[in-house]
Design a protein around this motif. Structure first.
Motif: not given
Length: 493
Positions: A280, A282, A287, A289
């Motif tokens: 992933m 960041t 994270k 979002s």
């Protein structure tokens, strides 16, 4: 001789948890499937990282001489929110909110997806199938699963019997999960009463009256389960057994786990030799979002229209930033990190552009062949792009030493150095020399404008033969002139 014959490649296989020497099922050919986007919103930067990672894999396999059939799907049947079996279809929800047909949403965001990946200089896959274009294949796969005893129909929906499958197979083989633990930790969700077990997943869902995206099936009007589409499309184009299946780390469970189960239930064997997962991305240590605002879209990076970065950054700089980390590592995106990446990218491009300034010598004091092999060693070690980039900067160091007269190379070694840098930077890493392209565009614009002025002069002198000749020659080169009241403009096709 093809390069793959003397460049042994190792790939980290998520199935075994180890690096394994890559051997393709068919000599000289590779079948690779990568899970594509669900097209209900602008493509996420984290998803772009995944697609750039597999573009690197695709480019390097091609570089080694493999004939690669690369299949990447478009999910245009919006799978259910939170990837559960109940809830609202993501594409249908977006269509309802924007008062559009679901296929208008699909088209809008498919176009955006392709535009962004083109800016990142991703090569298009060989085949890009859509879920809606393969409903028949999905229904046929469900029939096989039911016939083999692993699927059951309830009230117009069809579910996969995970507990029955697990008696002779291993549901959890990829994600290293235990079914008993999964069953005991399952949440109580609406619609679970239809299932024999909480872990069972939908192969086909009955469409309620208000559900727009629906198709006829032997079990009534409905729509396919999310996991099913990739099983149907990967096997249609790559066969029941193929080399590589890739996707983001977040797809390992349940999506890829369910794919393995569906394939084994339908065909009797595991579908894929090497499972690959990209990690992933960041943003500022957290994270990404949309709901918290900790988010940035690719186009916002390129335009500078965002509150995260100090300025705009070219797509190749963003790509270079992502390739500085190994595809299996978590990568944190921040202003400081991409500023540093831009400096490194510029150094690399300046060095490549200056190889013509190096003077050849009768002898070589540097071992360019050994350095070239170190570049291959990096990529052969599970596509280790950060180590490759470190080796490319060693090549930059060589160029600077040569320009300063501190080392010497023969003409043949200078050519090898230049070819190796160009090959790995542009063909394998897929970078563009944005500054050189911009300079070339400015030069092209200057030349075409000069020819337009000559054509205008010819027309004023009623020399229509010359005027037409200039237009026709430019058209043959893919440059179209358009005459308006304001003057003449041009487009490059």
């Amino acid at each position: 001789m093809h390069l793959y014959q003397n460049q042994p490649l190792k790939i980290y296989n998520s199935l075994s948890g180890e690096k394994e020497t890559f051997t393709s099922l068919h000599l000289g050919a590779v079948g690779m499937y990568v899970c594509g986007p669900t097209v209900y919103s602008n493509v996420h930067l984290g998803n772009c990282r995944t697609f750039i990672s597999f573009d690197l894999v695709y480019r390097y396999l091609k570089h080694l001489g493999y004939k690669v059939r690369y299949v990447r799907n478009i999910t245009d049947v919006g799978h259910i929110e939170d990837d559960a079996d109940e809830g609202e279809d993501k594409i249908a929800k977006k269509a309802r909110l924007e008062k559009l047909e679901p296929m208008e949403i699909v088209q809008q965001y498919s176009v955006d997806f392709h535009q962004i990946l083109e800016l990142f200089n991703n090569l298009p896959p060989g085949i890009e199938p859509t879920a809606t274009g393969h409903i028949i294949e999905q229904i046929e796969t469900i029939k096989k699963i039911i016939d083999n005893g692993f699927g059951y129909e309830v009230n117009g929906s069809v579910y996969f019997d995970v507990v029955k499958y697990n008696k002779d197979h291993n549901y959890g083989i990829l994600s290293k999960r235990n079914l008993d633990d999964m069953l005991s930790n399952s949440r109580e969700l609406s619609g679970q009463e239809e299932k024999r077990n909480p872990a069972d997943f939908a192969l086909w869902k009955k469409a309620e009256p208000e559900h727009i995206m629906r198709w006829p099936s032997p079990w009534g009007d409905g729509f396919p389960g999310w996991h099913l589409e990739c099983t149907a499309m990967s096997t249609k184009y790559l066969g029941n057994h193929f080399d590589i299946h890739g996707g983001g780390m977040d797809l390992k469970f349940p999506h890829h786990e369910c794919e393995i189960a569906q394939n084994e239930a339908a065909t009797g064997h595991s579908p894929v030799n090497y499972w690959m997962h990209a990690n992933m991305l960041t943003l500022n240590g957290k994270k990404m979002s949309k709901s918290t605002g900790n988010n940035i879209l690719p186009r916002e990076i390129f335009t500078g229209n965002n509150s995260v970065l100090s300025k705009a950054f070219a797509p190749s700089v963003a790509r270079f930033f992502m390739l500085q980390a190994h595809y299996r590592s978590v990568l944190d995106f921040s202003n400081d990190a991409i500023v540093a990446a831009e400096k490194g990218y510029n150094r690399l491009m300046e060095a490549i552009s200056s190889t013509s300034e190096i003077t050849a010598n009768a002898k070589s004091t540097l071992d360019i062949a050994a350095w070239k092999q170190l570049c291959y060693d990096a990529m052969n070690d599970d596509f280790n792009s950060p180590i490759l980039i470190a080796q490319l900067f060693e090549g930059v160091r060589y160029i600077n030493l040569l320009k300063d007269g501190k080392e010497t190379l023969t003409a043949a070694d200078i050519e090898l150095l230049s070819k190796t840098l160009n090959s790995f930077v542009f063909d394998v890493l897929g970078l563009r020399n944005e500054q050189a392209e911009e300079n070339n565009n400015e030069k092209l614009e200057g030349v075409v404008n000069m020819l337009i002025a000559m054509r205008n002069e010819a027309r004023a002198n009623k020399d229509f033969a010359l005027s037409d000749q200039i237009r026709n020659r430019l058209t043959a080169l893919g440059i179209e002139l358009k005459d308006t009241k304001e003057g003449t403009t041009f487009t490059v096709n």
